[in-house]
Design a protein around this motif. Structure first.
Motif, PDB file in Angstrom:
ATOM      1  N   TRP A  73      17.367   5.984 -12.106  1.00 45.19           N
ATOM      2  CA  TRP A  73      17.372   7.448 -12.033  1.00 45.19           C
ATOM      3  C   TRP A  73      18.139   8.078 -13.202  1.00 45.19           C
ATOM      4  CZ3 TRP A  73      19.586   4.104  -8.586  1.00 45.19           C
ATOM      5  CH2 TRP A  73      20.975   4.006  -8.642  1.00 45.19           C
ATOM      6  N   GLY A  74      18.626   7.243 -14.135  1.00 46.78           N
ATOM      7  CA  GLY A  74      19.305   7.759 -15.326  1.00 46.78           C
ATOM      8  C   GLY A  74      20.821   7.742 -15.259  1.00 46.78           C
ATOM      9  N   GLY A  75      21.383   7.309 -14.142  1.00 46.89           N
ATOM     10  CA  GLY A  75      22.837   7.264 -14.013  1.00 46.89           C
ATOM     11  C   GLY A  75      23.449   6.183 -14.904  1.00 46.89           C
TER      12      GLY A  75
ATOM     13  N   ARG B 118      29.081  -0.275 -17.019  1.00 42.02           N
ATOM     14  CA  ARG B 118      28.178  -1.213 -17.717  1.00 42.02           C
ATOM     15  C   ARG B 118      27.598  -0.550 -18.964  1.00 42.02           C
ATOM     16  NH1 ARG B 118      27.456  -1.545 -12.362  1.00 42.02           N
ATOM     17  NH2 ARG B 118      27.567  -3.576 -11.379  1.00 42.02           N
ATOM     18  N   TYR B 119      27.158   0.697 -18.807  1.00 40.04           N
ATOM     19  CA  TYR B 119      26.623   1.443 -19.939  1.00 40.04           C
ATOM     20  C   TYR B 119      27.703   1.631 -21.005  1.00 40.04           C
ATOM     21  CZ  TYR B 119      25.074   5.303 -22.822  1.00 40.04           C
ATOM     22  OH  TYR B 119      24.758   6.080 -23.901  1.00 40.04           O
ATOM     23  N   GLN B 120      28.901   1.980 -20.583  1.00 44.54           N
ATOM     24  CA  GLN B 120      29.980   2.192 -21.542  1.00 44.54           C
ATOM     25  C   GLN B 120      30.270   0.922 -22.343  1.00 44.54           C
ATOM     26  OE1 GLN B 120      30.019   5.389 -22.094  1.00 44.54           O
ATOM     27  NE2 GLN B 120      32.247   5.529 -22.078  1.00 44.54           N
ATOM     28  N   MET B 121      30.153  -0.240 -21.710  1.00 41.79           N
ATOM     29  CA  MET B 121      30.385  -1.498 -22.427  1.00 41.79           C
ATOM     30  C   MET B 121      29.291  -1.744 -23.454  1.00 41.79           C
ATOM     31  SD  MET B 121      32.313  -3.934 -23.127  1.00 41.79           S
ATOM     32  CE  MET B 121      33.533  -3.679 -21.857  1.00 41.79           C
TER      33      MET B 121
ATOM     34  N   ILE C 202      32.109   9.672 -21.239  1.00 41.05           N
ATOM     35  CA  ILE C 202      30.833  10.349 -21.023  1.00 41.05           C
ATOM     36  C   ILE C 202      31.111  11.768 -20.567  1.00 41.05           C
ATOM     37  CG2 ILE C 202      28.715  10.358 -19.640  1.00 41.05           C
ATOM     38  CD1 ILE C 202      29.118   7.297 -19.361  1.00 41.05           C
ATOM     39  N   ALA C 203      30.499  12.740 -21.227  1.00 39.10           N
ATOM     40  CA  ALA C 203      30.644  14.139 -20.825  1.00 39.10           C
ATOM     41  C   ALA C 203      29.735  14.375 -19.617  1.00 39.10           C
ATOM     42  CB  ALA C 203      30.261  15.071 -21.966  1.00 39.10           C
ATOM     43  N   ARG C 204      30.352  14.658 -18.492  1.00 38.02           N
ATOM     44  CA  ARG C 204      29.583  14.898 -17.259  1.00 38.02           C
ATOM     45  C   ARG C 204      29.380  16.396 -17.066  1.00 38.02           C
ATOM     46  NH1 ARG C 204      27.980   9.785 -15.611  1.00 38.02           N
ATOM     47  NH2 ARG C 204      29.730   8.366 -15.749  1.00 38.02           N
ATOM     48  N   PRO C 205      28.174  16.772 -16.605  1.00 38.48           N
ATOM     49  CA  PRO C 205      27.931  18.204 -16.366  1.00 38.48           C
ATOM     50  C   PRO C 205      28.769  18.727 -15.221  1.00 38.48           C
ATOM     51  CG  PRO C 205      26.021  16.874 -15.734  1.00 38.48           C
ATOM     52  CD  PRO C 205      27.033  15.961 -16.305  1.00 38.48           C
TER      53      PRO C 205
ATOM     54  N   ARG D 205       0.831  -1.205   0.000  1.00 39.60           N
ATOM     55  CA  ARG D 205       0.000   0.000   0.000  1.00 39.60           C
ATOM     56  C   ARG D 205       0.864   1.254   0.000  1.00 39.60           C
ATOM     57  NH1 ARG D 205      -5.421   0.878   3.402  1.00 39.60           N
ATOM     58  NH2 ARG D 205      -6.065   2.712   2.236  1.00 39.60           N
ATOM     59  N   TRP D 206       0.671   2.101  -0.979  1.00 37.32           N
ATOM     60  CA  TRP D 206       1.377   3.363  -1.143  1.00 37.32           C
ATOM     61  C   TRP D 206       2.879   3.190  -1.440  1.00 37.32           C
ATOM     62  CZ3 TRP D 206      -2.380   6.379  -2.105  1.00 37.32           C
ATOM     63  CH2 TRP D 206      -3.563   6.269  -1.397  1.00 37.32           C
ATOM     64  N   VAL D 207       3.282   1.983  -1.794  1.00 35.92           N
ATOM     65  CA  VAL D 207       4.686   1.748  -2.158  1.00 35.92           C
ATOM     66  C   VAL D 207       4.731   1.342  -3.636  1.00 35.92           C
ATOM     67  CG1 VAL D 207       6.758   0.377  -1.722  1.00 35.92           C
ATOM     68  CG2 VAL D 207       5.262   1.016   0.178  1.00 35.92           C
ATOM     69  N   THR D 208       5.301   2.186  -4.454  1.00 35.09           N
ATOM     70  CA  THR D 208       5.418   1.910  -5.884  1.00 35.09           C
ATOM     71  C   THR D 208       6.518   0.886  -6.116  1.00 35.09           C
ATOM     72  OG1 THR D 208       4.741   4.161  -6.371  1.00 35.09           O
ATOM     73  CG2 THR D 208       5.848   2.970  -8.129  1.00 35.09           C
ATOM     74  N   SER D 209       6.297  -0.034  -7.043  1.00 40.50           N
ATOM     75  CA  SER D 209       7.341  -1.033  -7.316  1.00 40.50           C
ATOM     76  C   SER D 209       8.406  -0.426  -8.225  1.00 40.50           C
ATOM     77  CB  SER D 209       6.737  -2.293  -7.950  1.00 40.50           C
ATOM     78  OG  SER D 209       6.216  -1.995  -9.215  1.00 40.50           O
ATOM     79  N   GLY D 210       9.624  -0.759  -7.944  1.00 42.49           N
ATOM     80  CA  GLY D 210      10.740  -0.303  -8.759  1.00 42.49           C
ATOM     81  C   GLY D 210      11.618  -1.474  -9.101  1.00 42.49           C
ATOM     82  N   TYR D 211      12.311  -1.373 -10.179  1.00 36.03           N
ATOM     83  CA  TYR D 211      13.249  -2.419 -10.568  1.00 36.03           C
ATOM     84  C   TYR D 211      14.430  -1.738 -11.225  1.00 36.03           C
ATOM     85  CZ  TYR D 211      10.474  -1.654 -14.775  1.00 36.03           C
ATOM     86  OH  TYR D 211       9.815  -1.076 -15.822  1.00 36.03           O
ATOM     87  N   ASP D 212      15.579  -2.158 -10.839  1.00 38.30           N
ATOM     88  CA  ASP D 212      16.784  -1.538 -11.365  1.00 38.30           C
ATOM     89  C   ASP D 212      17.821  -2.591 -11.714  1.00 38.30           C
ATOM     90  OD1 ASP D 212      18.451   0.814 -11.954  1.00 38.30           O
ATOM     91  OD2 ASP D 212      19.635   0.085 -10.264  1.00 38.30           O
ATOM     92  N   TYR D 213      18.010  -3.570 -10.835  1.00 34.72           N
ATOM     93  CA  TYR D 213      18.957  -4.661 -11.049  1.00 34.72           C
ATOM     94  C   TYR D 213      20.359  -4.169 -11.398  1.00 34.72           C
ATOM     95  CZ  TYR D 213      14.589  -7.262 -11.396  1.00 34.72           C
ATOM     96  OH  TYR D 213      13.359  -7.781 -11.153  1.00 34.72           O
ATOM     97  N   ASN D 214      20.667  -2.943 -10.989  1.00 30.03           N
ATOM     98  CA  ASN D 214      21.956  -2.341 -11.310  1.00 30.03           C
ATOM     99  C   ASN D 214      22.178  -2.342 -12.821  1.00 30.03           C
ATOM    100  OD1 ASN D 214      24.211  -0.960 -10.568  1.00 30.03           O
ATOM    101  ND2 ASN D 214      25.048  -2.574  -9.296  1.00 30.03           N
ATOM    102  N   ALA D 215      21.141  -1.977 -13.560  1.00 28.73           N
ATOM    103  CA  ALA D 215      21.142  -1.974 -15.022  1.00 28.73           C
ATOM    104  C   ALA D 215      22.179  -0.998 -15.571  1.00 28.73           C
ATOM    105  CB  ALA D 215      19.752  -1.592 -15.528  1.00 28.73           C
TER     106      ALA D 215
END
Length: 189
Positions: A68-70, A74-77, A186-189, A53-63
């Protein structure tokens, strides 16, 4: 069609590592797969599905792309593999496996060749060893023709995998290149 979901024995608390993503992706390409799907490439939240109740499900699995967009190694590979496929994808998709006589410096290092229709050659060099890097020489002689024997010097990280590419008509390993190339920073701000 192949969906890349890493077996539980290769997962750790931090999720799949960049070298695991690379090794498994190159393994399926080496075996002739032409459609790839990463589960989970981008973590996310499902606002319509509540874990409680009132808890949204999230899944990330360290993708590779975090909920959150980070992004990180892994992304670079995945990006490096994508850039490689932009250049080599058509040739790799239409390539055929070639039977070779191969010797390597370590028993856990294997080499598989695929030949493109234009004559370009892709040598998939990998180790199944998870603890230590591998360095040595792979000696390769195609079984079916009179092509010269090749000696390719390799360096692999633990559970590492690379492709050594020789362009059409080239037998001098000095003119080959290692794939995938490192993705631009990756160009970081």
């Amino acid at each position: 069609w192949f969906s890349l979901k890493v077996p539980p024995m290769l997962e750790n608390q931090d999720g799949v590592t960049a070298s695991q993503i690379n090794n498994l992706t190159l393994f399926v390409i080496q075996n002739g797969e032409t459609i790839l799907n990463y589960y989970m490439l981008f973590g996310g939240t499902n606002p319509d599905d509540h874990a409680a109740r009132w808890v949204t499900s999230g899944y990330d699995y360290n993708a590779p792309i975090r909920e959150w967009g980070g992004v990180g190694d892994r992304y670079q590979m995945v990006r490096a593999i994508g850039l490689m496929l932009q250049k080599q994808g058509v040739n790799l998709a239409r390539s055929v496996a070639v039977t070779n006589d191969v010797t390597t410096s370590q028993k856990d290092v294997t080499v598989v060749e695929r030949r493109a229709l234009d004559g370009g050659r892709y040598f998939f060099i990998r180790t199944s060893q998870h603890q230590e890097p591998r360095q040595g020489t792979a000696t390769i002689k195609e079984s079916a023709n009179d092509s010269p024997q090749l000696a390719i010097n390799y360096q692999l990280e633990p559970f590492g995998s690379k492709i050594f590419y020789l362009p059409p008509g080239v037998s001098d390993v000095g003119q080959g290149e290692w794939l995938p190339e490192t993705a631009p920073a990756i160009a970081r701000p």
